[in-house]
Scaffold this motif. Structure first.
Motif, PDB file in Angstrom:
ATOM      1  N   LEU A 177       1.382  94.719  58.862  1.00 52.10           N
ATOM      2  CA  LEU A 177       1.612  95.237  60.206  1.00 52.10           C
ATOM      3  C   LEU A 177       0.802  96.084  60.906  1.00 52.10           C
ATOM      4  CD1 LEU A 177       5.708  95.416  59.503  1.00 52.10           C
ATOM      5  CD2 LEU A 177       3.988  93.139  60.845  1.00 52.10           C
ATOM      6  N   VAL A 178       0.053  96.640  60.362  1.00 51.45           N
ATOM      7  CA  VAL A 178      -0.627  97.707  60.941  1.00 51.45           C
ATOM      8  C   VAL A 178      -2.461  96.902  60.936  1.00 51.45           C
ATOM      9  CG1 VAL A 178       1.464  99.455  60.894  1.00 51.45           C
ATOM     10  CG2 VAL A 178      -0.032  99.597  59.073  1.00 51.45           C
ATOM     11  N   CYS A 179      -2.731  97.028  60.271  1.00 50.43           N
ATOM     12  CA  CYS A 179      -3.884  97.281  59.053  1.00 50.43           C
ATOM     13  C   CYS A 179      -4.838  95.891  60.698  1.00 50.43           C
ATOM     14  CB  CYS A 179      -4.691  96.677  58.473  1.00 50.43           C
ATOM     15  SG  CYS A 179      -3.867  94.222  58.397  1.00 50.43           S
ATOM     16  N   GLU A 180      -6.077  96.192  60.990  1.00 54.32           N
ATOM     17  CA  GLU A 180      -6.909  95.884  61.735  1.00 54.32           C
ATOM     18  C   GLU A 180      -7.470  94.524  61.421  1.00 54.32           C
ATOM     19  OE1 GLU A 180      -8.045  96.352  65.272  1.00 54.32           O
ATOM     20  OE2 GLU A 180      -6.559  98.448  64.823  1.00 54.32           O
ATOM     21  N   ASP A 181      -7.720  94.263  60.699  1.00 54.52           N
ATOM     22  CA  ASP A 181      -7.979  92.852  59.801  1.00 54.52           C
ATOM     23  C   ASP A 181      -6.626  92.508  59.189  1.00 54.52           C
ATOM     24  OD1 ASP A 181      -9.459  90.903  58.927  1.00 54.52           O
ATOM     25  OD2 ASP A 181     -10.999  91.976  58.349  1.00 54.52           O
ATOM     26  N   LYS A 182      -6.545  91.602  59.536  1.00 58.03           N
ATOM     27  CA  LYS A 182      -4.588  90.630  59.540  1.00 58.03           C
ATOM     28  C   LYS A 182      -5.026  89.491  58.374  1.00 58.03           C
ATOM     29  CE  LYS A 182      -2.024  92.147  63.359  1.00 58.03           C
ATOM     30  NZ  LYS A 182      -1.902  93.692  62.210  1.00 58.03           N
ATOM     31  N   ILE A 183      -6.514  88.938  58.885  1.00 56.30           N
ATOM     32  CA  ILE A 183      -6.971  87.378  58.508  1.00 56.30           C
ATOM     33  C   ILE A 183      -7.526  88.220  56.837  1.00 56.30           C
ATOM     34  CG2 ILE A 183      -8.398  85.838  57.654  1.00 56.30           C
ATOM     35  CD1 ILE A 183      -6.559  85.666  60.018  1.00 56.30           C
ATOM     36  N   ALA A 184      -8.312  89.244  56.474  1.00 55.59           N
ATOM     37  CA  ALA A 184      -8.047  90.042  55.140  1.00 55.59           C
ATOM     38  C   ALA A 184      -7.209  90.413  54.698  1.00 55.59           C
ATOM     39  CB  ALA A 184      -9.422  90.988  55.212  1.00 55.59           C
ATOM     40  N   LYS A 185      -6.407  90.963  54.565  1.00 54.18           N
ATOM     41  CA  LYS A 185      -4.827  90.967  54.593  1.00 54.18           C
ATOM     42  C   LYS A 185      -4.430  89.782  53.940  1.00 54.18           C
ATOM     43  CE  LYS A 185      -3.822  94.711  53.481  1.00 54.18           C
ATOM     44  NZ  LYS A 185      -4.591  95.755  52.131  1.00 54.18           N
ATOM     45  N   LEU A 186      -4.244  88.862  54.919  1.00 44.96           N
ATOM     46  CA  LEU A 186      -3.699  87.306  54.546  1.00 44.96           C
ATOM     47  C   LEU A 186      -4.031  87.007  52.923  1.00 44.96           C
ATOM     48  CD1 LEU A 186      -2.951  85.996  57.752  1.00 44.96           C
ATOM     49  CD2 LEU A 186      -1.091  87.103  56.581  1.00 44.96           C
ATOM     50  N   LYS A 187      -5.438  87.290  52.989  1.00 46.28           N
ATOM     51  CA  LYS A 187      -5.869  86.797  52.240  1.00 46.28           C
ATOM     52  C   LYS A 187      -5.992  87.778  50.759  1.00 46.28           C
ATOM     53  CE  LYS A 187     -10.126  84.652  54.779  1.00 46.28           C
ATOM     54  NZ  LYS A 187     -11.568  84.777  54.635  1.00 46.28           N
ATOM     55  N   GLU A 188      -5.800  88.535  51.242  1.00 48.94           N
ATOM     56  CA  GLU A 188      -5.067  89.274  49.859  1.00 48.94           C
ATOM     57  C   GLU A 188      -4.255  89.872  48.987  1.00 48.94           C
ATOM     58  OE1 GLU A 188      -4.034  94.359  49.220  1.00 48.94           O
ATOM     59  OE2 GLU A 188      -6.452  93.790  50.651  1.00 48.94           O
ATOM     60  N   ILE A 189      -3.014  88.876  50.139  1.00 57.14           N
ATOM     61  CA  ILE A 189      -1.539  88.779  49.923  1.00 57.14           C
ATOM     62  C   ILE A 189      -1.447  87.526  48.981  1.00 57.14           C
ATOM     63  CG2 ILE A 189       1.276  88.401  50.215  1.00 57.14           C
ATOM     64  CD1 ILE A 189      -0.279  90.467  51.843  1.00 57.14           C
ATOM     65  N   VAL A 190      -2.332  86.190  49.433  1.00 60.15           N
ATOM     66  CA  VAL A 190      -2.200  85.147  49.058  1.00 60.15           C
ATOM     67  C   VAL A 190      -3.803  84.899  48.730  1.00 60.15           C
ATOM     68  CG1 VAL A 190      -1.614  82.348  50.108  1.00 60.15           C
ATOM     69  CG2 VAL A 190      -0.512  83.954  50.418  1.00 60.15           C
ATOM     70  N   PRO A 191      -4.531  84.751  47.681  1.00 65.11           N
ATOM     71  CA  PRO A 191      -5.855  84.652  47.613  1.00 65.11           C
ATOM     72  C   PRO A 191      -6.213  82.809  47.848  1.00 65.11           C
ATOM     73  CG  PRO A 191      -4.338  85.938  45.626  1.00 65.11           C
ATOM     74  CD  PRO A 191      -3.418  85.738  46.650  1.00 65.11           C
ATOM     75  N   GLU A 192      -4.815  82.302  47.303  1.00 66.15           N
ATOM     76  CA  GLU A 192      -6.053  80.475  47.579  1.00 66.15           C
ATOM     77  C   GLU A 192      -6.059  79.993  49.330  1.00 66.15           C
ATOM     78  OE1 GLU A 192      -1.281  80.874  47.618  1.00 66.15           O
ATOM     79  OE2 GLU A 192      -2.814  81.556  46.631  1.00 66.15           O
ATOM     80  N   PHE A 193      -5.724  81.334  49.896  1.00 65.07           N
ATOM     81  CA  PHE A 193      -5.644  81.351  51.396  1.00 65.07           C
ATOM     82  C   PHE A 193      -7.416  81.114  51.846  1.00 65.07           C
ATOM     83  CE2 PHE A 193      -5.642  83.391  56.004  1.00 65.07           C
ATOM     84  CZ  PHE A 193      -5.483  82.133  56.625  1.00 65.07           C
ATOM     85  N   ASN A 194      -7.201  79.493  52.481  1.00 64.22           N
ATOM     86  CA  ASN A 194      -8.793  79.401  53.036  1.00 64.22           C
ATOM     87  C   ASN A 194      -9.282  78.764  54.104  1.00 64.22           C
ATOM     88  OD1 ASN A 194     -11.492  78.771  53.116  1.00 64.22           O
ATOM     89  ND2 ASN A 194     -11.069  77.188  51.754  1.00 64.22           N
ATOM     90  N   HIS A 195      -9.567  80.694  55.057  1.00 63.46           N
ATOM     91  CA  HIS A 195      -9.184  80.237  56.602  1.00 63.46           C
ATOM     92  C   HIS A 195     -10.296  79.561  57.048  1.00 63.46           C
ATOM     93  CE1 HIS A 195      -8.692  81.924  60.289  1.00 63.46           C
ATOM     94  NE2 HIS A 195      -7.608  81.684  60.522  1.00 63.46           N
ATOM     95  N   GLN A 196      -9.923  78.358  57.581  1.00 64.38           N
ATOM     96  CA  GLN A 196     -10.414  77.033  58.254  1.00 64.38           C
ATOM     97  C   GLN A 196     -10.519  77.523  59.704  1.00 64.38           C
ATOM     98  OE1 GLN A 196     -10.500  72.812  56.552  1.00 64.38           O
ATOM     99  NE2 GLN A 196     -10.187  74.087  54.347  1.00 64.38           N
ATOM    100  N   LEU A 197     -11.504  78.145  59.942  1.00 63.04           N
ATOM    101  CA  LEU A 197     -10.874  78.758  62.007  1.00 63.04           C
ATOM    102  C   LEU A 197     -11.740  77.968  62.544  1.00 63.04           C
ATOM    103  CD1 LEU A 197      -9.878  80.630  64.012  1.00 63.04           C
ATOM    104  CD2 LEU A 197     -12.337  82.272  63.929  1.00 63.04           C
ATOM    105  N   ASN A 198     -12.894  77.151  62.175  1.00 66.86           N
ATOM    106  CA  ASN A 198     -13.588  76.215  63.602  1.00 66.86           C
ATOM    107  C   ASN A 198     -14.356  75.392  62.535  1.00 66.86           C
ATOM    108  OD1 ASN A 198     -14.575  74.856  65.642  1.00 66.86           O
ATOM    109  ND2 ASN A 198     -15.767  77.262  66.176  1.00 66.86           N
ATOM    110  N   LEU A 199     -12.986  73.927  62.813  1.00 69.42           N
ATOM    111  CA  LEU A 199     -13.550  72.784  62.027  1.00 69.42           C
ATOM    112  C   LEU A 199     -14.360  71.802  62.715  1.00 69.42           C
ATOM    113  CD1 LEU A 199     -10.683  72.352  59.180  1.00 69.42           C
ATOM    114  CD2 LEU A 199     -13.417  73.537  58.875  1.00 69.42           C
ATOM    115  N   GLN A 200     -14.371  71.572  64.465  1.00 69.12           N
ATOM    116  CA  GLN A 200     -14.195  70.429  64.866  1.00 69.12           C
ATOM    117  C   GLN A 200     -15.842  70.251  64.911  1.00 69.12           C
ATOM    118  OE1 GLN A 200     -12.582  71.041  69.317  1.00 69.12           O
ATOM    119  NE2 GLN A 200     -11.073  72.782  68.435  1.00 69.12           N
TER     120      GLN A 200
END
Length: 583
Positions: free
Chosen positions: A560-583
């Motif tokens: 909730l308070v960290c700056e890099d939320k994507i990194a923290k989400l990956k820490e909690i869910v290691p299989e999270f593979n963020h595909q930000l730009n697939l176009q």
């Protein structure tokens, strides 16, 4: 019986009149007396033959508004048979039937054919011209007597059944509602011979058979196709246009309504997100299955008002509240003490959550955590988390937040509260799904936009998916993630093609616009293949994921308070593979 008597008396009068006119036309209205002497004998022979042949062709059993060109054809054939036989009798027994001129037989044939046909067409002609109704020769697919009630409805009176097609060999050749029953092998022939303009599918068929029927109807240019639909609010039926949902949805075969009723009946049920696509249908189902009281909770005033109006005859309480405020939730739980909590509130639109990550985390993760914690505190018997296939090996923020919700639901110390999650894929027609979007594009005459030619999704009808959710919840003991069998995934491009086909708008094309940020080509329902079976084929259980609850709580607070939320989400869910730009 009254109709039969009326037509019989009318045919007697018409036949007397036409024969009398035939005699007069033959002799320029100066009929010799010796010809008059055997007039009634000739009439008796002719009319007796008419009755026999008319009864054989079931001409006395056709209702006024069901009279069509097919019946005209039957009258013509019946007259040809009657007068052909009579003419043969006349040639063979000329001495017994004299005096009689052959021209009288021909004149009477023409007059009788015209007047008897006009009588039967008269009421339909008057009705159509008077009200502007265009009656349609209609084929009923599926021998189902309940369709008669629907056709008596004023809005359905334009449909004039002329035949029935059914798959039962026992029924083929019989008559139902005075309509002949044909087999499926005769479907094309019946449509052509009887000039079918509309079709009503009155029985529930397998998806494969329904698609087969639709393909034949589409090939023969039948565009007015109705199916009998049971309204979700009860047992009332209505006619509705066949839709892509009917052709492509997966229909579970093991819905156990008794199990659901035993789970819901006489319970106080609280539903979060009660005004959304899933929440509103679960609310309807809970009312239908006899919930003692429904607590409908939603932060959207409009959504809550809509479902409240719909279910106002049930015992409901409407609570306009956000799941993010635990202190507000606590007051609701303290007041109503729900026994079952069904948590459907969530932000689910992938691109919007990508653009509003903090709000997605706050609503989905914190909102779920609040609802679970408060349910445990107030001793709810069962907590049901609505999850998604996007939580499996997530490629976007929304799916990752739902995966964290699953982890919390599986690992929290729940005391006496049984906490289960139910994971399923797309449902047909939910808000924000492709079907409403495609419908809107078609209505506006725009080309349909599909992100990728190979993109697939699982699909199920909302009512059936919600019934399976309740069924899965009923067998849960706590800690399970149930997976609903959504059938075979469907290519979105195939869905788009089918919708264009159903609309009749052949000028509309499909455009590919590229995958959106975080969007997968293929959705998954399992993380691994070690799922367990339940007593229902449509419901399996995912293997549990162990996560220390204190560590999970700490990481959620950091998120909730960290700056890099994507990194923290990956820490909690290691299989999270963020595909930000697939176009």
């Amino acid at each position: 019986m009254k109709r039969i008597l009326f037509f019989l008396i009318s045919d007697i009068i018409i036949s007397l009149f036409t024969l009398y006119v035939a005699y007069n036309l033959r002799f320029n209205f100066k009929v010799p007396s010796n010809f008059i002497d055997n007039f009634f004998s000739i009439f008796f022979i002719l009319f007796s033959m008419k009755i026999v042949v008319f009864v054989y062709f079931r001409l006395y059993r056709t209702a006024w508004r069901f009279f069509s060109l097919y019946e005209v054809k039957k009258i013509l054939i019946a007259h040809v048979i009657v007068y052909s036989i009579f003419f043969i009798l006349f040639l063979n027994f000329k001495e017994n039937m004299q005096p009689l001129a052959r021209s009288i037989i021909i004149i009477d044939f023409l007059l009788s054919l015209v007047f008897i046909t006009l009588l039967r067409l008269s009421k339909r002609i008057i009705l159509e011209s008077g009200k502007g109704i265009k009656y349609k020769n209609t084929l009923i697919i599926g021998a189902n007597s309940s369709v008669k009630v629907l056709l008596n409805d004023e809005k359905n009176k334009k449909y004039t059944p002329v035949a029935i097609v059914d798959g039962s060999d026992i029924l083929v050749g019989t008559y139902i509602l005075n309509l002949e029953v044909f087999g499926f092998k005769d479907l094309k022939k019946v449509i052509k011979n009887k000039n079918i303009e509309a079709v009503i599918i009155s029985k529930e068929y397998s998806q494969k058979r329904l698609v087969e029927i639709y393909e034949i109807l589409n090939e023969l240019k039948i565009t007015d196709i109705k199916i009998v639909n049971t309204l979700s609010s009860g047992n009332k039926k209505e006619l509705k246009d066949i839709g892509v949902e009917d052709l492509l949805a997966r229909h579970p075969k093991d819905l156990d309504k008794k199990q659901i009723e035993n789970f819901i009946k006489d319970k106080v049920v609280l539903i979060t997100g009660a005004g959304g696509s899933i929440g509103s249908e679960i609310s309807r189902q809970c009312a239908l299955f006899g919930a003692k009281q429904l607590i409908l909770l939603d932060h959207s005033e409009f959504n809550l008002y809509t479902i409240t109006e719909e279910l106002k005859d049930s015992n409901i309480v409407s609570v306009m509240q956000t799941v993010r405020k635990i202190e507000f939730l606590e007051k609701t739980f303290e007041k109503y003490r729900p026994q079952i909590v069904i948590h459907a509130a969530a932000y689910k639109h992938v691109p919007l959550v990508e653009d509003n990550i903090l709000e997605g985390i706050s609503n989905n993760i914190i909102g779920t955590k609040n609802c679970i914690d408060i349910s445990i505190k107030y001793g709810a018997e069962k907590f049901v988390l609505i999850s998604t296939d996007k939580a499996v090996r997530p490629t976007n923020v929304m799916g990752t937040t739902k995966r964290i919700c699953e982890l919390y639901a599986q690992n929290v110390k729940s005391d006496k509260t049984e906490i289960v999650a139910v994971r399923f894929g797309n449902v047909l027609g939910s808000s924000g799904s492709v079907i409403p979007k495609f419908k809107s594009q078609i209505e506006q005459g725009k080309n349909i936009t599909v992100t990728h030619p190979d993109i697939t999704r699982y699909f199920m009808l909302i009512p059936e998916a919600c019934e399976l959710v309740l069924q899965a919840a009923s067998i849960g003991k706590g800690g399970e993630i149930f997976i609903l069998d959504m059938g075979e995934p469907i290519k979105i491009v195939d869905l788009a093609k089918k919708m264009i086909e159903l609309s009749g708008r052949s000028e509309i094309k499909i455009e590919f616009c590229g995958l959106r940020p975080g969007e997968k080509l293929y959705e998954e329902l399992l993380i691994n293949d070690s799922d367990q079976k339940t007593k229902y084929e449509s419901i399996t259980v995912a293997s549990p994921t162990i996560f220390d609850i204190d560590e999970l709580n700490q990481k959620i607070e950091e998120l909730l308070v960290c700056e890099d939320k994507i990194a923290k989400l990956k820490e909690i869910v290691p299989e999270f593979n963020h595909q930000l730009n697939l176009q």
